[in-house]
Design a protein around this motif. Structure first.
Motif, short mmCIF file in Angstrom:
data_model
loop_
_atom_site.label_atom_id
_atom_site.label_comp_id
_atom_site.label_asym_id
_atom_site.label_seq_id
_atom_site.Cartn_x
_atom_site.Cartn_y
_atom_site.Cartn_z
N MET A 7 75.41 -20.39 8.95
CA MET A 7 76.60 -20.31 8.11
C MET A 7 76.96 -18.86 7.80
O MET A 7 78.14 -18.50 7.83
CB MET A 7 76.39 -21.09 6.81
N ALA A 8 75.97 -18.02 7.53
CA ALA A 8 76.25 -16.61 7.26
C ALA A 8 76.95 -15.97 8.46
O ALA A 8 77.96 -15.29 8.31
CB ALA A 8 74.97 -15.86 6.92
N MET A 9 76.42 -16.22 9.65
CA MET A 9 77.02 -15.62 10.84
C MET A 9 78.39 -16.22 11.14
O MET A 9 79.30 -15.52 11.58
CB MET A 9 76.08 -15.77 12.04
N ALA A 10 78.57 -17.51 10.86
CA ALA A 10 79.88 -18.15 11.08
C ALA A 10 80.92 -17.58 10.13
O ALA A 10 82.06 -17.29 10.53
CB ALA A 10 79.76 -19.66 10.90
N LEU A 11 80.55 -17.40 8.86
CA LEU A 11 81.49 -16.83 7.90
C LEU A 11 81.85 -15.39 8.27
O LEU A 11 83.02 -14.99 8.17
CB LEU A 11 80.91 -16.88 6.48
N LEU A 12 80.87 -14.62 8.71
CA LEU A 12 81.16 -13.25 9.14
C LEU A 12 82.05 -13.22 10.37
O LEU A 12 82.92 -12.36 10.49
CB LEU A 12 79.86 -12.48 9.41
N GLU A 14 84.41 -15.13 11.05
CA GLU A 14 85.79 -15.43 10.65
C GLU A 14 86.49 -14.23 10.04
O GLU A 14 87.70 -14.26 9.82
CB GLU A 14 85.81 -16.58 9.64
N ARG A 15 85.74 -13.18 9.73
CA ARG A 15 86.28 -12.03 9.01
C ARG A 15 86.43 -10.83 9.95
O ARG A 15 85.90 -10.81 11.04
CB ARG A 15 85.34 -11.63 7.87
N ALA A 16 87.12 -9.82 9.47
CA ALA A 16 87.25 -8.57 10.21
C ALA A 16 85.86 -7.98 10.42
O ALA A 16 84.94 -8.23 9.62
CB ALA A 16 88.12 -7.59 9.43
N PRO A 17 85.67 -7.21 11.49
CA PRO A 17 84.34 -6.67 11.79
C PRO A 17 83.69 -5.88 10.65
O PRO A 17 82.47 -5.87 10.52
CB PRO A 17 84.58 -5.76 13.00
N ASP A 18 84.48 -5.23 9.81
CA ASP A 18 83.91 -4.44 8.72
C ASP A 18 83.93 -5.17 7.38
O ASP A 18 83.57 -4.60 6.36
CB ASP A 18 84.63 -3.10 8.61
N ALA A 19 84.30 -6.44 7.36
CA ALA A 19 84.35 -7.22 6.13
C ALA A 19 82.96 -7.65 5.69
O ALA A 19 82.03 -7.69 6.50
CB ALA A 19 85.24 -8.45 6.32
N THR A 20 82.83 -7.99 4.42
CA THR A 20 81.56 -8.47 3.88
C THR A 20 81.77 -9.85 3.27
O THR A 20 82.89 -10.25 2.95
CB THR A 20 81.00 -7.52 2.81
N ILE A 21 80.65 -10.54 3.08
CA ILE A 21 80.65 -11.82 2.38
C ILE A 21 79.59 -11.76 1.28
O ILE A 21 78.67 -10.96 1.34
CB ILE A 21 80.37 -13.02 3.32
N CYS A 22 79.74 -12.62 0.32
CA CYS A 22 78.78 -12.73 -0.77
C CYS A 22 77.77 -13.81 -0.41
O CYS A 22 78.14 -14.83 0.19
CB CYS A 22 79.53 -13.12 -2.04
#
Length: 82
Positions: A7-12, A14-22
């Motif tokens: 899930m962490a890798m899937a959420l990342l 979906e985002r821009a390469p330099d984006a972060t997730i919580c």
């Protein structure tokens, strides 16, 4: 823990390469509105493993952290973003 890693890798992804997730975003995506906090230990363990594998890097307020400590956000590692 595999669910949290995926899930962490899937959420990342979906985002821009330099984006972060919580980390809580990962837990909320796996759990539901009432039990997502129960997933936090598995999420932290998954993040530690992803960090060891070189897939992610933890950060806080834009600064890269050498290890997951305290409050943190998750970003793809520079090599994983390519």
């Amino acid at each position: 823990m595999d669910a949290a890693r995926h899930m962490a890798m899937a959420l990342l992804a979906e985002r821009a390469p330099d984006a972060t997730i919580c980390p809580s975003e990962v837990a909320r995506a796996i759990g539901n509105k009432t039990d997502w906090r129960d997933w936090m230990a598995a999420v932290h363990a998954a993040i530690d493993q992803l960090l060891d594998d070189g897939c992610i890097r933890p950060s806080w307020k834009g600064r890269m952290l050498p290890v997951r400590i305290g409050p943190y956000r998750i970003a793809r590692s520079p090599t994983a973003a390519k």
